[in-house]
Design an enzyme around this catalytic site. Structure first.
Site, PDB file in Angstrom:
ATOM      1  N   HIS A 193       0.831  -1.205   0.000  1.00 40.23           N
ATOM      2  CA  HIS A 193       0.000   0.000   0.000  1.00 40.23           C
ATOM      3  C   HIS A 193       0.862   1.251   0.000  1.00 40.23           C
ATOM      4  CE1 HIS A 193      -3.404  -2.467   1.999  1.00 40.23           C
ATOM      5  NE2 HIS A 193      -3.454  -2.524   0.682  1.00 40.23           N
ATOM      6  N   ARG A 301     -10.220  -0.909 -15.022  1.00 37.16           N
ATOM      7  CA  ARG A 301     -10.239  -1.969 -13.999  1.00 37.16           C
ATOM      8  C   ARG A 301     -11.430  -1.698 -13.082  1.00 37.16           C
ATOM      9  NH1 ARG A 301      -4.226  -1.189 -14.018  1.00 37.16           N
ATOM     10  NH2 ARG A 301      -3.285  -3.207 -14.453  1.00 37.16           N
ATOM     11  N   ARG A 337     -13.370  -3.612 -18.418  1.00 34.42           N
ATOM     12  CA  ARG A 337     -13.082  -5.018 -18.091  1.00 34.42           C
ATOM     13  C   ARG A 337     -14.018  -5.481 -16.986  1.00 34.42           C
ATOM     14  NH1 ARG A 337      -7.297  -6.675 -15.804  1.00 34.42           N
ATOM     15  NH2 ARG A 337      -8.126  -5.695 -13.922  1.00 34.42           N
ATOM     16  N   GLU A 436      -3.834 -13.273 -20.968  1.00 30.81           N
ATOM     17  CA  GLU A 436      -2.944 -13.172 -19.814  1.00 30.81           C
ATOM     18  C   GLU A 436      -2.640 -14.522 -19.171  1.00 30.81           C
ATOM     19  OE1 GLU A 436      -4.682 -10.498 -16.969  1.00 30.81           O
ATOM     20  OE2 GLU A 436      -6.694 -11.277 -17.252  1.00 30.81           O
ATOM     21  N   ASN A 459       1.182  -8.292 -17.269  1.00 31.25           N
ATOM     22  CA  ASN A 459       1.474  -8.455 -15.835  1.00 31.25           C
ATOM     23  C   ASN A 459       1.210  -9.892 -15.405  1.00 31.25           C
ATOM     24  OD1 ASN A 459       1.703  -5.727 -16.040  1.00 31.25           O
ATOM     25  ND2 ASN A 459      -0.206  -5.263 -14.982  1.00 31.25           N
ATOM     26  N   ASP A 460       0.036 -10.375 -15.778  1.00 30.32           N
ATOM     27  CA  ASP A 460      -0.285 -11.757 -15.425  1.00 30.32           C
ATOM     28  C   ASP A 460       0.384 -12.746 -16.361  1.00 30.32           C
ATOM     29  OD1 ASP A 460      -1.868 -11.865 -13.079  1.00 30.32           O
ATOM     30  OD2 ASP A 460      -3.425 -10.799 -14.168  1.00 30.32           O
ATOM     31  N   ARG A 470       3.713 -12.377  -9.025  1.00 31.23           N
ATOM     32  CA  ARG A 470       4.034 -10.965  -9.269  1.00 31.23           C
ATOM     33  C   ARG A 470       4.105 -10.120  -8.002  1.00 31.23           C
ATOM     34  NH1 ARG A 470      -1.532  -8.995 -12.384  1.00 31.23           N
ATOM     35  NH2 ARG A 470      -1.239  -6.924 -11.529  1.00 31.23           N
ATOM     36  N   CYS A 507      -2.003  -4.076 -22.472  1.00 29.56           N
ATOM     37  CA  CYS A 507      -2.420  -3.195 -21.377  1.00 29.56           C
ATOM     38  C   CYS A 507      -1.671  -3.500 -20.080  1.00 29.56           C
ATOM     39  CB  CYS A 507      -3.928  -3.266 -21.158  1.00 29.56           C
ATOM     40  SG  CYS A 507      -4.476  -4.885 -20.629  1.00 29.56           S
TER      41      CYS A 507
HETATM   42  C1  PEP Z   1      -2.342  -7.634 -16.638  1.00 26.03           C
HETATM   43  O1  PEP Z   1      -2.433  -8.704 -16.057  1.00 26.03           O
HETATM   44  O2  PEP Z   1      -1.377  -7.333 -17.398  1.00 26.03           O
HETATM   45  C2  PEP Z   1      -3.361  -6.594 -16.465  1.00 26.03           C
HETATM   46  C3  PEP Z   1      -3.340  -5.479 -17.157  1.00 26.03           C
HETATM   47  O3  PEP Z   1      -4.315  -6.808 -15.531  1.00 26.03           O
HETATM   48  P1  PEP Z   1      -4.095  -6.620 -13.955  1.00 26.03           P
HETATM   49  O4  PEP Z   1      -2.755  -5.943 -13.748  1.00 26.03           O
HETATM   50  O5  PEP Z   1      -5.243  -5.803 -13.505  1.00 26.03           O
HETATM   51  O6  PEP Z   1      -4.123  -8.021 -13.468  1.00 26.03           O
HETATM   52 MG    MG Z   2      -4.318  -9.300 -15.185  1.00 23.90          MG
END
Ligand code: PEP
Ligand code: MG
Length: 584
Positions: A193, A301, A337, A436, A459-460, A470, A507
């Site tokens: 946080h 999001r 999303r 993802e 990211n995922d 992550r 994204c």
């Molecule tokens: C991702 O996974 O790259 C993504 C954009 O979604 P989030 O970071 O919200 O999981």
């Molecule tokens: Mg994701």
């Protein structure tokens, strides 16, 4: 002693140069103090008063900080309020006072220590962050019981760099961003946080520095915090300080110039049009993105709409939020999303199973398909908002055709219901899939025949391809966007989209990383969606590169055997390309 450079993890970008202020660690030396039976009532009253004051303070901070960090981030303070309101916490303290006749501060310290060591034993980043929250609240309460101020800042009113074992959200909130140039901590997570807050406040932060190297820093010593590279330079010599001062000046100047150019079209040096979109989670972030020239929203999001409350938001409430965003954007696209809950994001009002591996568990589309009532409500709100702008629907974490079909069934049912009830909605809305999960990449050919577009969530994707959590800073070095497996996955998804004539964007954080954006363009991606803070920098970086050069770069990177080889080559390419053009 001369200059010393210590490497940590950059958790909030930027450069800070200034004098250290070392915050004493959480070490309370509270002498044992007993009370007399006749003092019991008074002692309870003292405890309740301490709790009341702490609560008032936290609520005040929450109000004040929501203007700076955004309301969506002020949920941090609710976690603290929840600890003060936790009946178990209060009962345990009362029990110690009542049964052992101990003073309130002694009892509070015992209970906090007990809670902290319980949470610390759980090997989980999230739990460790909760333990920091408990210490933070405990600290505040003890200060009230003992009548000492919460953080004693240097009295000379000079700005400083805060050096501390760890920083809590409320400590950060207590600090005036004008006085805190940067923060250096020994522990902490990039996704804690406090790190989220430091980024929103624009305070450079370097975390995870070795204790032996940081502990000897004295208040008043000169430091440089390099949040871009995750470095802390102790007692910099004149030449290094000068270099950094110059870099910081250039960065500030550069940002000012970029801002002037924010509404110019995004193109590569040879004129290939690009579309730079924003990732948002609130209206406030949308406003910031539009102010920096976002050409639409590639990822809304929505989970933040569902958090920090006591029941699911109903259709009308969601419709109002989506509609407002759609209207603000007008013709520009808005990809909403559907709920991506689970993993590290849970809802207090909705029971989630105990899971060994929440990221591999009951999350995103899996939750939505299990709770079709919740899913359908959201889809109905999105379809209705579709009449007020250029709205698209995006499904998170799809890993099979069955999930896609099941989601489309819910969508058709929602359309049918709306039509029957005579409620206007957008029919034939574009529905896209987040790519993802590796399975989605491997069936991308099938998905691309039915979906309207792909949005690659790196990211995922990185965490699932490489099996690297992550959120886990112990293995953060393995989380590698340039790993050959990641690059191949991205390329496969892009190729499948192109072959089937559908749009594809990225994204994940890679899209907003100026080091990675050229590679993505080289792989044929022209739509990049990123946090508002990255838009100007990425736009500028890509405007200095020829699309042909990017394609060549991508080809060469695809042949690298390791992530390091690819990252080094990428870096050298960018440096050379930028040197050839005008200096940044
Ligand atoms: C991702 O996974 O790259 C993504 C954009 O979604 P989030 O970071 O919200 O999981
Ligand atoms: Mg994701």
């Amino acid at each position: 002693m001369g200059q010393q450079t210590v490497k940590g993890i950059g958790a909030s970008a930027g450069i800070a140069i200034g004098k250290a202020f070392v915050l004493p660690a959480w070490e309370w030396d509270i002498p044992e103090k007993n009370i007399d039976v006749t003092e019991l009532a008074g002692e309870f009253e003292r405890l309740y008063q301490g709790i009341r004051r702490s609560r008032d303070e936290i609520e005040g901070m929450k109000r004040e900080m929501s203007g700076i960090i955004g309301e969506e981030n002020s949920f941090i303070f609710d976690a603290h309020l929840a600890i003060l309101d936790d009946p178990e916490f209060v009962r345990e303290v009362q029990d110690i006072i009542r049964r052992q006749y101990k003073a309130a501060e002694v009892a509070v310290k015992e209970v906090i220590d007990q809670f902290v060591s319980m949470f610390d034993m759980i090997d989980d980043e999230y739990m460790k962050e909760r333990s920091a929250d408990i210490r933070d609240v405990g600290n505040r309460l003890l200060h009230h019981l003992l009548g000492t101020p919460a953080i004693t800042l240097p009295s000379d009113n000079q700005p400083f760099i805060l050096v501390t074992k760890e920083i809590s959200p409320s400590q950060l909130a207590n600090l005036n961003p004008e006085r805190v140039l940067g923060v250096v901590t020994m522990i902490g997570g990039r996704n804690s946080h406090a790190a989220i807050m430091a980024r929103s406040m624009g305070i450079p932060l370097v975390i995870s520095l070795e204790d032996q190297l940081i502990a000897p820093i004295q208040t008043g010593e000169e430091l440089i915090v390099d949040g871009d590279r995750g470095l802390v330079i102790i007692r910099p010599d004149d030449a290094v300080r000068h270099q950094y001062e110059q870099r910081r000046r250039l960065q500030q100047e550069h940002r000012r110039k970029l801002h002037e150019n924010r509404f110019a079209p995004s193109v590569t040096k040879d004129g290939v049009p690009l579309t730079l979109l924003a990732n948002i989670s609130s209206q406030k972030e949308l406003d910031a993105a539009m102010e920096d020239g976002a050409e639409g929203v590639g990822l809304f999001r929505t989970e933040f709409l569902y958090m920090d409350r006591d029941a699911f938001p109903d259709e009308e409430e969601q419709f109002a939020v989506y509609r407002e965003a759609a209207e603000k954007l007008g013709e520009k696209p808005l990809a909403i999303r559907t709920l991506d809950i689970g993993g590290d994001k849970v809802l207090d009002y909705c029971p989630f199973p105990e899971e060994e591996n929440p990221y591999l568990g009951y999350r995103a589309i899996r939750f939505s398909l299990d709770r079709r009532d919740v899913f359908k409500t959201q889809i109905r709100a999105i379809l209705r908002a579709g009449l007020h702008g250029n709205v698209k629907l995006l499904l998170p974490m799809i890993s099979s055709m069955e999930e896609w079909w099941a989601a489309m069934d819910v969508l058709r049912e929602a359309e049918r219901e709306l039509a029957e009830a005579g409620i206007p909605y957008r029919s034939g809305m574009d529905v896209g899939v987040m790519i993802e999960v590796p399975a989605a990449v491997l069936i991308a050919g099938e998905l691309a025949k039915e979906a309207a577009f792909f949005s690659i969530g790196t990211n995922d994707l990185i965490q699932y391809v490489l099996a690297v959590d992550r959120m886990n800073d112990h293995i953060a070095h393995l989380y590698d966007p340039f790993h050959p497996a990641v690059l191949r996955m991205i390329k496969m998804a892009v190729d499948a989209a192109k072959k089937n004539g559908i749009g594809v964007s990225v994204c994940g954080e890679m899209a907003g990383d100026p080091e990675a954006a050229a590679l993505l363009v080289g792989l044929g991606i022209t739509h990049l969606s990123m946090s508002a803070r990255s838009l100007l920098v990425v736009k500028d970086r890509l405007s200095r590169l020829e699309s042909g050069e990017c394609a060549k770069l991508a080809k060469r990177l695809m042949k690298c055997k390791t992530g390091k080889e690819a990252a080094d080559l990428n870096h050298r390419f960018l440096e050379a390309a930028i040197e050839r053009g005008s200096p940044v």
